[in-house]
Design an enzyme around this catalytic site. Sequence first.
Site, PDB file in Angstrom:
ATOM      1  N   CYS A  42       0.800  -1.219   0.000  1.00 65.35           N
ATOM      2  CA  CYS A  42       0.000   0.000   0.000  1.00 65.35           C
ATOM      3  C   CYS A  42       0.835   1.272   0.000  1.00 65.35           C
ATOM      4  O   CYS A  42       2.013   1.241   0.328  1.00 65.35           O
ATOM      5  CB  CYS A  42      -0.872   0.058   1.253  1.00 65.35           C
ATOM      6  SG  CYS A  42      -2.045  -1.267   1.374  1.00 65.35           S
ATOM      7  N   GLY A  72       0.400   0.260  -5.188  1.00 66.77           N
ATOM      8  CA  GLY A  72      -0.859  -0.474  -5.122  1.00 66.77           C
ATOM      9  C   GLY A  72      -1.787  -0.046  -6.227  1.00 66.77           C
ATOM     10  O   GLY A  72      -1.999   1.156  -6.411  1.00 66.77           O
ATOM     11  N   ASN A  78      -0.583   1.088   5.933  1.00 65.77           N
ATOM     12  CA  ASN A  78       0.307   0.282   5.100  1.00 65.77           C
ATOM     13  C   ASN A  78       1.064  -0.650   6.022  1.00 65.77           C
ATOM     14  O   ASN A  78       1.655  -0.202   7.006  1.00 65.77           O
ATOM     15  CB  ASN A  78       1.295   1.208   4.360  1.00 65.77           C
ATOM     16  CG  ASN A  78       2.406   0.454   3.661  1.00 65.77           C
ATOM     17  OD1 ASN A  78       2.220  -0.671   3.222  1.00 65.77           O
ATOM     18  ND2 ASN A  78       3.559   1.069   3.551  1.00 65.77           N
ATOM     19  N   GLY A  79       1.065  -1.950   5.721  1.00 69.23           N
ATOM     20  CA  GLY A  79       1.812  -2.889   6.552  1.00 69.23           C
ATOM     21  C   GLY A  79       0.986  -4.111   6.873  1.00 69.23           C
ATOM     22  O   GLY A  79      -0.023  -4.394   6.225  1.00 69.23           O
ATOM     23  N   TYR A 117      13.797  -2.739  -4.536  1.00 70.41           N
ATOM     24  CA  TYR A 117      12.815  -3.031  -5.565  1.00 70.41           C
ATOM     25  C   TYR A 117      11.580  -2.130  -5.571  1.00 70.41           C
ATOM     26  O   TYR A 117      11.158  -1.660  -6.615  1.00 70.41           O
ATOM     27  CB  TYR A 117      12.388  -4.492  -5.391  1.00 70.41           C
ATOM     28  CG  TYR A 117      11.321  -4.984  -6.309  1.00 70.41           C
ATOM     29  CD1 TYR A 117      11.588  -5.255  -7.643  1.00 70.41           C
ATOM     30  CD2 TYR A 117      10.032  -5.200  -5.838  1.00 70.41           C
ATOM     31  CE1 TYR A 117      10.593  -5.714  -8.491  1.00 70.41           C
ATOM     32  CE2 TYR A 117       9.040  -5.672  -6.681  1.00 70.41           C
ATOM     33  CZ  TYR A 117       9.328  -5.924  -8.000  1.00 70.41           C
ATOM     34  OH  TYR A 117       8.344  -6.376  -8.820  1.00 70.41           O
TER      35      TYR A 117
END
Length: 470
Positions: free
Chosen positions: A12, A38, A112-113, A252
């Site tokens: 996210c 996302g 997020n997570g 990445y």
Amino acid sequence: MLAEIKGLNEECGVFAIWGHEKAAEMTYYGLHALQHRGQEGAGIVTTDGEKLNVHKGVGLINDVFSEGEVSRLTGHAAVGHVRYATQGGGGFENVQPLVFRSQTNSMALAHNGNLVNAHQLKSQLEAQGSILQTTSDTEVIAHLIKRSGNVPMEDAISSALGMIKGAYAFSILTEDQLFIGLDPRGLRPLSIGRLGDAYVVASETCAFDLIGATYEREVYPGELIIIDEDGFRTRQFTSPMERTLCSMEYVYFSRPDSDLNETNVHASRKTMGKQLATESPVEADVVTGVPDSSISAAIGFSEATGIPYELGLIKNRYVGRTFIQPSQELREQGVKMKLSAVRGIVDGKRVVMVDDSIVRGTTSRRIVRLLKEAGATEVHVRIASPPIQNPCYYGIDTSTKGELIAANHSLEDMREIIGADSLSFLSTEGLEASIVADRDRRQHGVCQACFTGNYPTEIYPDTVIPAYKE
Ligand code: SF4
């Protein structure tokens, strides 16, 4: 970077703003900069001081928002979210920000997570009578906050954060306050900036650049920030711990123009490439990177060895996402659809192919084959990160251990499977040095658990690995 077919995905992106007359518009643009984090859902919630205004939906930001929808979101503050569907799938009910309304106050939560004790907390909440409407971890945080009763919101949030474990970067908007928080290890990235007098918060600093905001600082691990009409204040909800920011963000996920924890992503990728060249040199004619995320490392490899960098692989930019399906067969076709080898560059050459990571190995095998079909006489694969041997529990879809090629094969087996003439990975020490250099590890340390298996938090028997669910 071939996220959809590589099987390695970010969960996210979070954006928030306080004190701007065009809060929704700024959030809309900020989310555009975070779209790579996302693509399954997007949403914005604003406050005009009296009520929360919501618009969200399934799909890309441009699918979800028209100009009219953004202008209907009035107010001076906003939170926004782009979502990749892991836990709980990609249905509308899981698209964030999640909004919880009550008679006293409402709140919108963007997160997020991944919580490593979500399963336990859900069971406790349900046993105590809570009815969970979604399958996402975010709702667990909201229920824990609401359970604190009639206390100031910042105390309720602080107490909820004391119960959750794992990786989280979140923003919570009520009618009259904005809250920003980061987990005690700082596993996920989150930065604060200024846009005139307004405060902005984003998962990556590239969102600041897009709206003309300036970077101020990182959100600190274990920090809860409160912004309201009285201004900006901060408190720690846990004692400071060594930071373990996700190293895969550098390898990445994040955009090369973002700075994470005050280190530029492109610069650290270049250093990874240089370090890789030092650790695993090879005789060759050209160096090429797998677009997009491996190009910086390939340039670093080329600079360190003196082997010229060339665009031996080109991304086909306008391939529709609908072509990419999760079956193995279509994944393999997906590489051909998305990448082309440049015959004029690689024909008759010994090629060093630098890639950021190997997950299942399928993509690497196809790219090696593409290069050889285009005339490369040798293909030496150099991976600018260590072998991924363990799943991630912190919000990154790395696939299960059974699917990870490096968890199940020796280096020589992997080389043979992907059809390379040689194969080497960056060491864990080399990766850490490329990101952290000689900086204070308490502030700038990184997580490498998917490489080493050393998880920086407790992992419970019922901790769920985020995995893509249709
Ligand atoms: S386990 Fe890997 S992907 Fe997950 S947070 Fe740690 S470094 Fe990032």
